[in-house]
Design a protein around this motif. Structure first.
Motif, PDB file in Angstrom:
ATOM      1  N   TRP A  31       1.132  -1.107   0.223  1.00  0.00           N
ATOM      2  CA  TRP A  31      -0.053   0.234   0.160  1.00  0.00           C
ATOM      3  C   TRP A  31       1.218   1.889  -0.141  1.00  0.00           C
ATOM      4  N   LYS A  32       1.738   1.227   0.651  1.00  0.00           N
ATOM      5  CA  LYS A  32       2.692   2.092   0.696  1.00  0.00           C
ATOM      6  C   LYS A  32       3.018   2.406  -0.663  1.00  0.00           C
ATOM      7  N   ASN A  33       3.515   1.029  -1.274  1.00  0.00           N
ATOM      8  CA  ASN A  33       4.459   1.893  -2.580  1.00  0.00           C
ATOM      9  C   ASN A  33       3.450   2.287  -3.556  1.00  0.00           C
ATOM     10  N   ARG A  34       2.101   1.672  -3.759  1.00  0.00           N
ATOM     11  CA  ARG A  34       0.787   2.383  -4.614  1.00  0.00           C
ATOM     12  C   ARG A  34       1.219   3.260  -4.658  1.00  0.00           C
ATOM     13  N   HIS A  35       0.764   4.126  -2.850  1.00  0.00           N
ATOM     14  CA  HIS A  35       0.688   5.361  -2.608  1.00  0.00           C
ATOM     15  C   HIS A  35       2.088   6.491  -3.354  1.00  0.00           C
ATOM     16  N   GLN A  36       2.831   6.437  -3.188  1.00  0.00           N
ATOM     17  CA  GLN A  36       3.784   6.770  -4.156  1.00  0.00           C
ATOM     18  C   GLN A  36       4.165   6.563  -4.595  1.00  0.00           C
ATOM     19  N   GLN A  37       3.106   5.385  -5.368  1.00  0.00           N
ATOM     20  CA  GLN A  37       2.849   5.755  -7.717  1.00  0.00           C
ATOM     21  C   GLN A  37       2.782   6.773  -7.336  1.00  0.00           C
ATOM     22  N   LEU A  38       1.075   7.256  -6.757  1.00  0.00           N
ATOM     23  CA  LEU A  38       0.209   8.096  -7.381  1.00  0.00           C
ATOM     24  C   LEU A  38       0.950   8.851  -6.454  1.00  0.00           C
ATOM     25  N   LEU A  39       1.457   9.263  -5.698  1.00  0.00           N
ATOM     26  CA  LEU A  39       2.512  10.760  -5.261  1.00  0.00           C
ATOM     27  C   LEU A  39       2.684  10.800  -6.477  1.00  0.00           C
ATOM     28  N   ASN A  40       3.872   9.911  -7.376  1.00  0.00           N
ATOM     29  CA  ASN A  40       4.694  10.669  -8.579  1.00  0.00           C
ATOM     30  C   ASN A  40       4.171  10.807  -9.597  1.00  0.00           C
ATOM     31  N   MET A  41       2.676  10.082  -9.511  1.00  0.00           N
ATOM     32  CA  MET A  41       2.057  10.347 -10.649  1.00  0.00           C
ATOM     33  C   MET A  41       1.474  11.951 -10.408  1.00  0.00           C
ATOM     34  N   THR A  42       0.917  12.419  -9.660  1.00  0.00           N
ATOM     35  CA  THR A  42       0.631  13.486  -9.022  1.00  0.00           C
ATOM     36  C   THR A  42       1.578  14.931  -9.548  1.00  0.00           C
ATOM     37  N   HIS A  43       2.759  13.924  -9.221  1.00  0.00           N
ATOM     38  CA  HIS A  43       3.860  15.589  -9.205  1.00  0.00           C
ATOM     39  C   HIS A  43       3.903  15.513 -11.252  1.00  0.00           C
ATOM     40  N   GLN A  44       4.069  14.801 -11.930  1.00  0.00           N
ATOM     41  CA  GLN A  44       3.846  14.489 -12.782  1.00  0.00           C
ATOM     42  C   GLN A  44       3.406  15.268 -14.004  1.00  0.00           C
ATOM     43  N   HIS A  45       1.876  14.873 -13.018  1.00  0.00           N
ATOM     44  CA  HIS A  45       0.734  14.833 -14.404  1.00  0.00           C
ATOM     45  C   HIS A  45      -0.045  16.585 -13.780  1.00  0.00           C
ATOM     46  N   ALA A  46       0.281  16.343 -12.637  1.00  0.00           N
ATOM     47  CA  ALA A  46      -0.636  17.878 -11.643  1.00  0.00           C
ATOM     48  C   ALA A  46      -1.914  18.603 -12.424  1.00  0.00           C
ATOM     49  N   ALA A  47      -0.986  19.469 -13.853  1.00  0.00           N
ATOM     50  CA  ALA A  47      -1.106  20.208 -14.528  1.00  0.00           C
ATOM     51  C   ALA A  47      -2.154  19.963 -15.616  1.00  0.00           C
ATOM     52  N   ASP A  48      -2.243  19.008 -16.075  1.00  0.00           N
ATOM     53  CA  ASP A  48      -2.987  17.827 -17.107  1.00  0.00           C
ATOM     54  C   ASP A  48      -4.200  17.281 -16.285  1.00  0.00           C
ATOM     55  N   VAL A  49      -4.364  16.854 -15.092  1.00  0.00           N
ATOM     56  CA  VAL A  49      -5.407  16.562 -14.568  1.00  0.00           C
ATOM     57  C   VAL A  49      -6.864  17.023 -14.711  1.00  0.00           C
ATOM     58  N   LYS A  50      -7.584  16.651 -15.112  1.00  0.00           N
ATOM     59  CA  LYS A  50      -8.928  17.105 -15.179  1.00  0.00           C
ATOM     60  C   LYS A  50      -9.879  16.039 -14.560  1.00  0.00           C
ATOM     61  N   VAL A  51      -9.959  14.830 -15.076  1.00  0.00           N
ATOM     62  CA  VAL A  51     -11.491  14.428 -14.040  1.00  0.00           C
ATOM     63  C   VAL A  51     -10.220  13.327 -13.025  1.00  0.00           C
ATOM     64  N   VAL A  52     -10.598  12.583 -11.329  1.00  0.00           N
ATOM     65  CA  VAL A  52      -9.722  12.252 -11.069  1.00  0.00           C
ATOM     66  C   VAL A  52     -10.633  11.493 -10.493  1.00  0.00           C
ATOM     67  N   PHE A  53     -10.822   9.593 -10.463  1.00  0.00           N
ATOM     68  CA  PHE A  53     -11.221   8.397 -10.385  1.00  0.00           C
ATOM     69  C   PHE A  53     -10.714   8.218  -8.685  1.00  0.00           C
ATOM     70  N   TYR A  54     -11.078   8.719  -7.984  1.00  0.00           N
ATOM     71  CA  TYR A  54     -10.520   8.131  -6.531  1.00  0.00           C
ATOM     72  C   TYR A  54     -11.986   6.898  -6.161  1.00  0.00           C
ATOM     73  N   GLY A  55     -10.981   6.274  -5.058  1.00  0.00           N
ATOM     74  CA  GLY A  55     -11.838   5.418  -4.616  1.00  0.00           C
ATOM     75  C   GLY A  55     -11.006   4.103  -3.904  1.00  0.00           C
ATOM     76  N   ASP A  56     -11.358   2.773  -4.230  1.00  0.00           N
ATOM     77  CA  ASP A  56     -10.814   1.020  -3.301  1.00  0.00           C
ATOM     78  C   ASP A  56     -10.863   1.115  -5.136  1.00  0.00           C
ATOM     79  N   SER A  57     -10.620  -0.697  -4.660  1.00  0.00           N
ATOM     80  CA  SER A  57     -10.836  -1.714  -5.102  1.00  0.00           C
ATOM     81  C   SER A  57     -11.528  -1.660  -6.913  1.00  0.00           C
ATOM     82  N   ILE A  58     -12.702  -1.255  -6.939  1.00  0.00           N
ATOM     83  CA  ILE A  58     -13.798  -0.889  -7.857  1.00  0.00           C
ATOM     84  C   ILE A  58     -13.104   0.376  -9.036  1.00  0.00           C
ATOM     85  N   THR A  59     -12.664   0.569  -8.310  1.00  0.00           N
ATOM     86  CA  THR A  59     -12.077   2.173  -8.873  1.00  0.00           C
ATOM     87  C   THR A  59     -11.097   1.695  -9.081  1.00  0.00           C
TER      88      THR A  59
END
Length: 118
Positions: A31-59
């Motif tokens: 989970w900590k590794n996955r959270h870090q991957q999402l932090l990296n994604m945010t850092h790389q693409h923050a300006a491009d994000v228009k829609v966020v899907f936020y949730g659990d396994s279904i997401t």
């Protein structure tokens, strides 16, 4: 008397299972590794994000079995998947407060969380 006892037992159950509205991380390394991957994604693409899907396994599933639909309909709309399987409300709150959305200003957030505690 029975009402008081039932309420007390329910509150004890809440305390032992965690409080869903209190932000709390999960302790496992995956989970900590996955959270870090999402932090990296945010850092790389923050300006491009228009829609966020936020949730659990279904997401998170949009990146697996739902990939063809995601690539066709959501990716072109600058949608990003912030799903982590097994997350509960308290985990999403913690992730929200710990950098996953720093400098992200989406036009739409799709939130899916089904379980507050187990």
């Amino acid at each position: 008397m029975y009402t008081k006892l039932a309420l007390t037992l329910a509150l004890i159950g809440l305390v032992s299972a965690g409080i869903p509205w209190q932000a709390e991380p999960r302790g496992d390394a995956w989970w900590k590794n996955r959270h870090q991957q999402l932090l990296n994604m945010t850092h790389q693409h923050a300006a491009d994000v228009k829609v966020v899907f936020y949730g659990d396994s279904i997401t998170e599933g949009w990146a697996g079995n739902g990939r063809k639909v995601w690539d066709k309909y959501y990716a072109p709309r600058h949608a990003y998947n912030y799903g982590i399987g097994g997350d509960r409300t308290e985990h999403l709150l913690w992730r929200l407060n710990n950098g996953e959305f720093d400098h992200v200003k989406p036009k739409l957030v799709v939130l899916k969380i089904g379980e507050c505690f187990s």
